[in-house]
Design an enzyme around this catalytic site. Structure first.
Site, PDB file in Angstrom:
ATOM      1  CB  SER A 262     -93.121 -50.264  70.029  1.00 16.52           C
ATOM      2  OG  SER A 262     -93.360 -51.464  69.351  1.00 16.52           O
TER       3      SER A 262
ATOM      4  NE  ARG B 118     -90.492 -50.097  74.482  1.00 15.64           N
ATOM      5  CZ  ARG B 118     -91.117 -51.139  73.954  1.00 15.64           C
ATOM      6  NH1 ARG B 118     -92.325 -50.991  73.424  1.00 15.64           N
ATOM      7  NH2 ARG B 118     -90.539 -52.328  73.949  1.00 15.64           N
TER       8      ARG B 118
ATOM      9  NE  ARG C  38     -98.500 -63.775  72.416  1.00 17.55           N
ATOM     10  CZ  ARG C  38     -98.326 -62.524  72.017  1.00 17.55           C
ATOM     11  NH1 ARG C  38     -97.463 -61.735  72.645  1.00 17.55           N
ATOM     12  NH2 ARG C  38     -98.999 -62.040  70.991  1.00 17.55           N
TER      13      ARG C  38
ATOM     14  CB  SER D  38     -87.175 -57.733  74.158  1.00 20.15           C
ATOM     15  OG  SER D  38     -88.281 -57.271  73.407  1.00 20.15           O
ATOM     16  CD  GLN D  39     -93.982 -58.539  74.589  1.00 17.44           C
ATOM     17  OE1 GLN D  39     -94.410 -59.558  75.133  1.00 17.44           O
ATOM     18  NE2 GLN D  39     -94.580 -57.998  73.535  1.00 17.44           N
TER      19      GLN D  39
ATOM     20  CB  SER E 136     -86.560 -58.165  70.176  1.00 20.28           C
ATOM     21  OG  SER E 136     -87.265 -59.074  69.366  1.00 20.28           O
TER      22      SER E 136
ATOM     23  CG  ASP F 112     -94.527 -57.604  65.754  1.00 25.34           C
ATOM     24  OD1 ASP F 112     -94.837 -58.788  65.992  1.00 25.34           O
ATOM     25  OD2 ASP F 112     -94.550 -56.709  66.615  1.00 25.34           O
TER      26      ASP F 112
ATOM     27  NE  ARG G 157     -98.421 -62.410  63.949  1.00 30.62           N
ATOM     28  CZ  ARG G 157     -98.142 -61.303  64.616  1.00 30.62           C
ATOM     29  NH1 ARG G 157     -96.879 -60.920  64.756  1.00 30.62           N
ATOM     30  NH2 ARG G 157     -99.105 -60.579  65.138  1.00 30.62           N
TER      31      ARG G 157
ATOM     32  NE  ARG H 153     -97.628 -56.935  64.004  1.00 32.49           N
ATOM     33  CZ  ARG H 153     -97.688 -55.599  63.966  1.00 32.49           C
ATOM     34  NH1 ARG H 153     -97.839 -54.986  62.813  1.00 32.49           N
ATOM     35  NH2 ARG H 153     -97.602 -54.894  65.081  1.00 32.49           N
TER      36      ARG H 153
END
Length: 431
Positions: A22, A26, A122, A166-167, A193, A308, A339, A382
């Site tokens: 993450s 950034r 997505r 939140s992306q 998030s 996650d 998931r 994951r």
């Protein structure tokens, strides 16, 4: 894809977790939006990070790899030329896609976003609504990432849901300070998030950008700001460290290096959740250690702020005393796989009583797992790593099908796993 046979074993020793994916996303973006040269240390070249590096290069940044460091010359450096038409390959990285879509509208010309896997599923409706309001040209395909956009984003007031991803908010936060106009992002629902937004604001502040956060209800953004180049070190990743912290809850003994109990990462929530389950944490010289005080107990886990780490926490709950409820985790259905369904499927194969509902799971803990079966990663990094951790508590080996998907975030996971004493054999290739 290959399959892996994983034998029961106790993991012991010290491990330096990969740098925070993450924070790396950034830092690379902030450095690439600067008008000078930056150096970013402690980079792990997972598929997702490579996608962001290549995406910012397509937008005009000059990025050179030097070991685990990057030298970044920003897109506003006068010595760089930008293509009028560029292809941004996001691979399977949702962060790369949603962060770079608004950023691409800072650059004259056309941008085509492509990707693989479930990335085309997505949702991008938040951006499409902005494009419609501002007259930005775009076209896309359903169920497949093939997005063409052209136009210039203008400042103003942006209404964004806080419970989708939140992306979207992060992508706008990166972009809006560079516009001429002042802007405001208004959050129209409860914000999920929040930790990821904190990471975004922290990174932007490090690179010279100021944003006013009014309790996550609105963000006030002055225009005409500039990112300032600087040197930056990426801290260890709690989303990856969570696998080893949960392994300790299951009876392993691992010192997890390069994690701080003062971190702003949202996935540090794993510490609070495991503490409620009966795990004790202490700072060590280079990271943190954890151990079970008596036994691990059930709890309620809210997945809204830390989606996650839910798969590996679910695996931990499978061996906890009592009934664990995972709630507010609907967003897990639109990750690399569904998931919630994947965790239900694989834990059920191992003999765990799991009930799957619309936005979570109910897990009744059991004392032991027999193993001796094939399980499937669902081609999700994951899920694959979660199954490797729970294998340490199986009585017999398990075979993890399609394990190589770990390359998305933690390519060296099984090398680290073996270094800690884990026993694995490649079982079958090319199926």
């Amino acid at each position: 894809m290959a399959d892996l046979k994983v034998y029961p074993s106790k993991l012991e020793g010290s491990i330096k977790v990969p740098p925070s994916k993450s924070m790396a996303h950034r830092a690379i973006i902030c450095a690439s939006l600067s008008d000078g040269k930056s150096k970013i240390d402690n980079i792990d070249y997972s598929d997702d990070i490579i996608a962001t590096i290549e995406g910012m290069k397509a937008l005009g940044a000059n990025i050179i790899k030097k070991g685990d460091s990057l030298e970044v010359e920003g897109i506003y450096s006068s010595s760089l030329n930008r293509n009028e038409e560029r292809i941004i390959d996001c691979n399977e990285s949702g962060s790369t896609l949603r962060f770079l879509v608004p950023i691409s509208l800072l650059i004259p010309g056309k941008s085509k976003f492509v990707g693989r896997g479930n990335l085309g599923k997505r949702p991008l409706k938040t951006y499409y609504e902005i494009f419609d309001k501002q007259g930005i040209k775009y076209s896309y395909e359903n169920e497949k990432l093939n997005l063409d956009i052209e136009g210039n984003l203008k400042g103003g007031k942006f209404y964004v849901e806080g419970n989708v991803s939140s992306q979207f908010i992060t992508g706008l936060l990166f972009t809006l300070p560079l516009l001429k106009e002042d802007s405001k992002i208004v959050i129209t629902t409860e914000m999920e998030s929040k930790g990821y937004i904190d990471l975004t604001l922290s990174a932007m502040k490090e690179f010279g950008i100021d944003i006013i956060n009014n309790d996550y209800r609105e963000f006030i953004i002055k225009g005409n700001q500039k990112y300032t180049s600087r040197d930056y070190r990426v801290e260890g990743d709690y989303s990856q460290g969570a696998f080893f912290l949960c392994a300790n809850a299951l009876g392993n003994d691992i010192e997890v290096k390069d994690l701080s109990l003062k971190s702003l990462q949202g996935d540090k929530e794993v510490v609070d959740i495991l503490e409620r389950m009966g795990v004790e944490f202490i700072n060590s010289e280079n990271g943190i250690r954890s151990k079970v005080k008596n036994e691990i107990n059930s709890t309620i886990i809210d997945g809204s702020q830390c989606p996650d780490i839910i798969p590996v926490l679910a695996a931990t709950a499978a061996l906890a005393k009592g009934r664990t409820e995972i709630i507010n985790a609907r967003r897990l259905r639109i990750k690399e796989c569904d998931r919630l369904a994947a965790v239900n499927s694989e834990l059920s194969k191992l003999g765990v009583n799991v009930v799957e509902n619309e936005d979570g799971l109910i897990i009744d803990g059991i004392d032991s797992l027999d193993g001796g079966i094939e399980v499937w990663s669902h081609k999700d990094h994951r899920i694959a790593m979660t199954l490797a951790i729970i294998a340490t508590r199986c009585k017999n080996p398990i075979i993890i099908k399609d394990y190589e998907c770990i390359a998305k975030s933690y390519p060296n996971f099984f090398e680290d796993y073996k270094m800690l004493g884990g026993k694995v054999d490649e079982w079958n290739v090319g199926k």
